[in-house]
Structures are given as structure tokens and as C-alpha cells.
Design a protein around this motif. Structure first.
Motif, PDB file in Angstrom:
ATOM      1  N   ALA A  92       3.944  12.097   1.270  1.00  0.00           N
ATOM      2  CA  ALA A  92       3.111  10.989   0.796  1.00  0.00           C
ATOM      3  C   ALA A  92       3.869   9.671   0.889  1.00  0.00           C
ATOM      4  CB  ALA A  92       2.665  11.243  -0.646  1.00  0.00           C
ATOM      5  N   TYR A  93       5.137   9.691   0.513  1.00  0.00           N
ATOM      6  CA  TYR A  93       5.986   8.501   0.583  1.00  0.00           C
ATOM      7  C   TYR A  93       6.127   8.050   2.038  1.00  0.00           C
ATOM      8  CZ  TYR A  93      10.291   5.709   0.341  1.00  0.00           C
ATOM      9  OH  TYR A  93      11.237   4.718   0.458  1.00  0.00           O
ATOM     10  N   ALA A  94       6.452   8.968   2.936  1.00  0.00           N
ATOM     11  CA  ALA A  94       6.636   8.632   4.352  1.00  0.00           C
ATOM     12  C   ALA A  94       5.348   8.067   4.947  1.00  0.00           C
ATOM     13  CB  ALA A  94       7.096   9.859   5.141  1.00  0.00           C
ATOM     14  N   GLU A  95       4.217   8.650   4.589  1.00  0.00           N
ATOM     15  CA  GLU A  95       2.937   8.164   5.102  1.00  0.00           C
ATOM     16  C   GLU A  95       2.658   6.741   4.603  1.00  0.00           C
ATOM     17  OE1 GLU A  95      -1.810   9.330   5.139  1.00  0.00           O
ATOM     18  OE2 GLU A  95      -0.365  10.783   4.397  1.00  0.00           O
ATOM     19  N   ALA A  96       2.914   6.494   3.316  1.00  0.00           N
ATOM     20  CA  ALA A  96       2.675   5.153   2.767  1.00  0.00           C
ATOM     21  C   ALA A  96       3.593   4.122   3.424  1.00  0.00           C
ATOM     22  CB  ALA A  96       2.884   5.154   1.252  1.00  0.00           C
ATOM     23  N   ILE A  97       4.860   4.463   3.607  1.00  0.00           N
ATOM     24  CA  ILE A  97       5.808   3.554   4.257  1.00  0.00           C
ATOM     25  C   ILE A  97       5.366   3.311   5.703  1.00  0.00           C
ATOM     26  CG2 ILE A  97       8.205   3.294   5.062  1.00  0.00           C
ATOM     27  CD1 ILE A  97       7.790   2.888   2.007  1.00  0.00           C
ATOM     28  N   GLY A  98       4.943   4.370   6.376  1.00  0.00           N
ATOM     29  CA  GLY A  98       4.468   4.252   7.760  1.00  0.00           C
ATOM     30  C   GLY A  98       3.252   3.364   7.893  1.00  0.00           C
ATOM     31  N   ARG A  99       2.476   3.256   6.823  1.00  0.00           N
ATOM     32  CA  ARG A  99       1.269   2.425   6.840  1.00  0.00           C
ATOM     33  C   ARG A  99       1.538   1.019   6.300  1.00  0.00           C
ATOM     34  NH1 ARG A  99      -3.642   6.455   4.998  1.00  0.00           N
ATOM     35  NH2 ARG A  99      -3.523   7.795   6.842  1.00  0.00           N
ATOM     36  N   GLY A 100       2.797   0.721   5.982  1.00  0.00           N
ATOM     37  CA  GLY A 100       3.146  -0.639   5.598  1.00  0.00           C
ATOM     38  C   GLY A 100       3.504  -0.877   4.146  1.00  0.00           C
ATOM     39  N   ALA A 101       3.555   0.171   3.314  1.00  0.00           N
ATOM     40  CA  ALA A 101       3.944  -0.028   1.913  1.00  0.00           C
ATOM     41  C   ALA A 101       5.411  -0.413   1.825  1.00  0.00           C
ATOM     42  CB  ALA A 101       3.696   1.243   1.099  1.00  0.00           C
ATOM     43  N   GLN A 102       5.743  -1.209   0.827  1.00  0.00           N
ATOM     44  CA  GLN A 102       7.125  -1.592   0.572  1.00  0.00           C
ATOM     45  C   GLN A 102       7.760  -0.513  -0.305  1.00  0.00           C
ATOM     46  OE1 GLN A 102       7.457  -5.141  -1.811  1.00  0.00           O
ATOM     47  NE2 GLN A 102       9.649  -4.917  -2.058  1.00  0.00           N
ATOM     48  N   SER A 103       8.927  -0.010   0.098  1.00  0.00           N
ATOM     49  CA  SER A 103       9.620   0.998  -0.691  1.00  0.00           C
ATOM     50  C   SER A 103      10.176   0.389  -1.971  1.00  0.00           C
ATOM     51  CB  SER A 103      10.764   1.609   0.117  1.00  0.00           C
ATOM     52  OG  SER A 103      11.484   2.525  -0.686  1.00  0.00           O
ATOM     53  N   ALA A 104      10.001   1.103  -3.072  1.00  0.00           N
ATOM     54  CA  ALA A 104      10.642   0.731  -4.332  1.00  0.00           C
ATOM     55  C   ALA A 104      11.743   1.731  -4.659  1.00  0.00           C
ATOM     56  CB  ALA A 104       9.624   0.674  -5.467  1.00  0.00           C
ATOM     57  N   ALA A 105      11.525   3.015  -4.339  1.00  0.00           N
ATOM     58  CA  ALA A 105      12.532   4.064  -4.551  1.00  0.00           C
ATOM     59  C   ALA A 105      12.148   5.279  -3.724  1.00  0.00           C
ATOM     60  CB  ALA A 105      12.628   4.440  -6.018  1.00  0.00           C
ATOM     61  N   ALA A 106      13.088   5.744  -2.915  1.00  0.00           N
ATOM     62  CA  ALA A 106      12.864   6.914  -2.055  1.00  0.00           C
ATOM     63  C   ALA A 106      12.682   8.171  -2.909  1.00  0.00           C
ATOM     64  CB  ALA A 106      14.056   7.074  -1.112  1.00  0.00           C
ATOM     65  N   PRO A 107      12.128   9.222  -2.323  1.00  0.00           N
ATOM     66  CA  PRO A 107      11.915  10.465  -3.066  1.00  0.00           C
ATOM     67  C   PRO A 107      13.204  10.989  -3.694  1.00  0.00           C
ATOM     68  CG  PRO A 107      10.750  10.552  -0.986  1.00  0.00           C
ATOM     69  CD  PRO A 107      11.617   9.323  -0.945  1.00  0.00           C
TER      70      PRO A 107
END
Length: 135
Positions: A92-107
Motif C-alpha cells: 500500500a505504501y509503495a503504491e501510494a508513493i508510486g502515485r505521487g504521495a509524499q513519504s512521511a515514514a517508510a513501513p
């Protein structure tokens, strides 16, 4: 699935009493002493209609979990977290980042919370959590 709206607070006991006593929300049963539940740092309430949970969490602990000072993109302290329960936090994290979300904290595993979590930010800075736990 949106599993929880988490309100970040500085004065946990006062906030807990407000949601319980003023709004009339029922604390979720955790088996702990009610006085301990009121002390925090986390407490969840059942939605009267059976929908999404409302929870309180200590703002400083959330800021520590995402590796920052709790400030969103626009510089104001985080006030809420939208928590989405997902089957695979990393995906879910990778998909959101791939779609342009800004990371706040990796899994990362959060053993004290009993779950795996990752955090991203929405364009205006809202903190979004992807979480998974057993049960």
C-alpha cells in the motif's frame, strides 16, 4: 478500508473525558483499568452506529513514530491521522508513493502498537497511515 480516524492530542485525559462524557462515545473494551485507559496514550471509541472508530493518540508519540516534530507540509502540528487497515502495508505504501504521495515514514513494525505501519502525507499535509495487524 478506513478503519479509524485518530485525533492527536496534547492533553490526553481531558480529551478522553470529552469524547467519553460529553459526546457520549463508548470506550472500546481493552481489559485495562478505566483509570489507565483515561491516562492514555491511546484510546479508541466505538461509533454508535457501528462505523469507523474514533481514537485519541498522544501527539508527541505520533510525531516520534514518523520521525519528525508533528508538523505537516504547511508547518502546523498534526491534528489527525486517517488510518487505513490494509492487508499489506509495504504494498500500500509503495503504491501510494508510486502515485505521487509524499513519504512521511517508510513501513516499520511497531511492536508496542501490535502492528506494522507506514505513513504518507496528502497534498495539504494530512497524515495518512497504512496499518496491518493480526485479528
Amino acid at each position: 478500508m478506513l478503519s479509524q480516524i485518530r485525533i492527536l492530542v496534547d492533553d490526553f485525559p481531558t480529551s478522553y473525558r470529552f469524547y467519553r462524557d460529553v459526546l457520549g462515545l463508548s470506550p472500546q473494551e481493552t481489559g485495562e483499568d478505566p483509570a489507565q485507559a483515561e491516562a492514555g496514550p491511546y484510546g479508541a471509541f466505538k461509533d454508535k452506529q457501528g462505523g469507523t472508530d474514533v481514537a485519541l493518540f498522544d501527539r508527541a508519540l505520533m510525531a516520534k513514530a514518523v520521525g519528525g516534530d508533528g508538523a505537516g507540509e504547511r508547518g502546523s502540528a498534526d491534528h489527525a491521522v486517517l488510518a487505513f487497515r490494509v492487508p499489506d502495508v509495504d504494498a500500500a505504501y509503495a503504491e501510494a508513493i508510486g502515485r505521487g504521495a509524499q513519504s512521511a515514514a517508510a513501513p516499520v513494525d511497531q511492536p508496542a502498537w501490535g502492528m506494522r505501519v507506514a505513513h504518507v502525507r496528502a497534498p495539504e499535509g494530512t497524515l495518512i497511515e497504512f496499518c496491518a495487524w493480526e485479528g
